[in-house]
Design a protein around this motif. Sequence first.
Motif, short mmCIF file in Angstrom:
data_model
loop_
_atom_site.label_atom_id
_atom_site.label_comp_id
_atom_site.label_asym_id
_atom_site.label_seq_id
_atom_site.Cartn_x
_atom_site.Cartn_y
_atom_site.Cartn_z
N ALA A 166 1.08 1.53 22.76
CA ALA A 166 0.27 0.76 21.80
C ALA A 166 1.00 -0.54 21.44
O ALA A 166 2.21 -0.67 21.62
N ASP A 167 0.24 -1.52 20.94
CA ASP A 167 0.84 -2.77 20.47
C ASP A 167 1.35 -2.62 19.04
O ASP A 167 2.40 -3.15 18.69
N TRP A 168 0.56 -1.94 18.22
CA TRP A 168 0.95 -1.71 16.83
C TRP A 168 0.71 -0.23 16.49
O TRP A 168 -0.25 0.37 16.98
N ILE A 169 1.58 0.29 15.62
CA ILE A 169 1.33 1.61 15.04
C ILE A 169 1.32 1.45 13.52
O ILE A 169 2.23 0.85 12.94
N VAL A 170 0.27 1.96 12.90
CA VAL A 170 0.19 1.98 11.44
C VAL A 170 0.69 3.34 11.01
O VAL A 170 0.06 4.37 11.30
N ALA A 171 1.85 3.35 10.34
CA ALA A 171 2.47 4.62 10.00
C ALA A 171 2.27 4.93 8.52
O ALA A 171 2.42 4.05 7.67
N ASN A 172 1.93 6.16 8.23
CA ASN A 172 1.86 6.55 6.81
C ASN A 172 2.32 7.98 6.60
O ASN A 172 2.36 8.79 7.51
N ASP A 173 2.68 8.23 5.36
CA ASP A 173 3.19 9.54 4.95
C ASP A 173 2.02 10.37 4.43
O ASP A 173 1.40 10.02 3.44
N VAL A 174 1.70 11.42 5.14
CA VAL A 174 0.57 12.25 4.71
C VAL A 174 1.02 13.58 4.10
O VAL A 174 0.29 14.56 4.11
N SER A 175 2.25 13.60 3.56
CA SER A 175 2.68 14.80 2.83
C SER A 175 1.64 15.09 1.74
O SER A 175 1.12 14.16 1.13
N PRO A 176 1.35 16.37 1.48
CA PRO A 176 0.29 16.73 0.53
C PRO A 176 0.41 16.02 -0.82
O PRO A 176 -0.60 15.61 -1.40
N ASP A 177 1.63 15.82 -1.34
CA ASP A 177 1.77 15.21 -2.67
C ASP A 177 1.45 13.71 -2.69
O ASP A 177 1.34 13.12 -3.76
N THR A 178 1.27 13.07 -1.52
CA THR A 178 0.90 11.65 -1.52
C THR A 178 -0.59 11.47 -1.80
O THR A 178 -1.02 10.40 -2.24
N GLY A 179 -1.40 12.50 -1.51
CA GLY A 179 -2.85 12.40 -1.70
C GLY A 179 -3.53 11.48 -0.71
O GLY A 179 -4.72 11.16 -0.84
N ILE A 180 -2.82 11.02 0.34
CA ILE A 180 -3.39 10.07 1.29
C ILE A 180 -4.45 10.74 2.17
O ILE A 180 -5.54 10.20 2.37
#
Length: 225
Positions: A166-180
């Motif tokens: 991929a050219d870009w990766i959008v990374a995020n934290d999906v741990s349950p306490d983040t609510g994401i």
Amino acid sequence: AQGTSLVGRHVLITSGPTYEPIDPVRYIANRSSGKQGHALARAAKDMGARVTLISGPTHLPDIPGVTTAKVETAADMLDAALGALPADVAICAAAVADWRAATQAMEKLKKEEGQTALSLALARNPDILATLAAPGARRPTLVIGFAAETETIITHAQEKLSRKGADWIVANDVSPDTGIMGGDRTEVHLVSASGVEDWPAMSKDEMAVKLLGRAAEALQTMQLA
Ligand code: C5P
């Protein structure tokens, strides 16, 4: 940025979970809501793009002006994605099931009297992001993936960037306490070959507008190059 437009561009987006059938009444799935992928489709359309949204099962309403293909399995999502090419930008926001049942029972599986365990053989699903990002004439100019992680987010995202092409990766934290996961807000890091940008927390709609703005800029730069 002001004045970034996607008029004349085709943006392909995968969104939502996939459902992988086990038998006629059961499936393997995950907790993806499709909110981020659908927000990206809306933002791309609002910036003037022609948008193809390939969506797994979600509870989200259709988006007027966006061509939407509804699919269930990863295999069908891949077919729909390849069928929608060529595209200028591909964004793989779907949470594709990594595994499907190796064989799909034609009849509902029965439990036997006294049976206390059952093994289910799984087969690896195709990787849609890696397939779209593979070099070739039909590769979209800009291929963007997501990395939803619960630990060592950046390292995993960088590894995904190179492994999947991929050219870009959008990374995020999906741990349950983040609510994401399932929520309306997100906090991401944009990972590319040129480094890592930490973006502030914002709504998934705001993130979509910002990401598509950056995509529009990148396409312009790539064309001038
Ligand atoms: O490997 P992982 O599933 O964490 O990678 C996430 C990224 O890869 C997401 O962009 C997701 O949409 C994409 N993906 C895919 N097909 C798969 C698995 C992941 O497109 N089978």
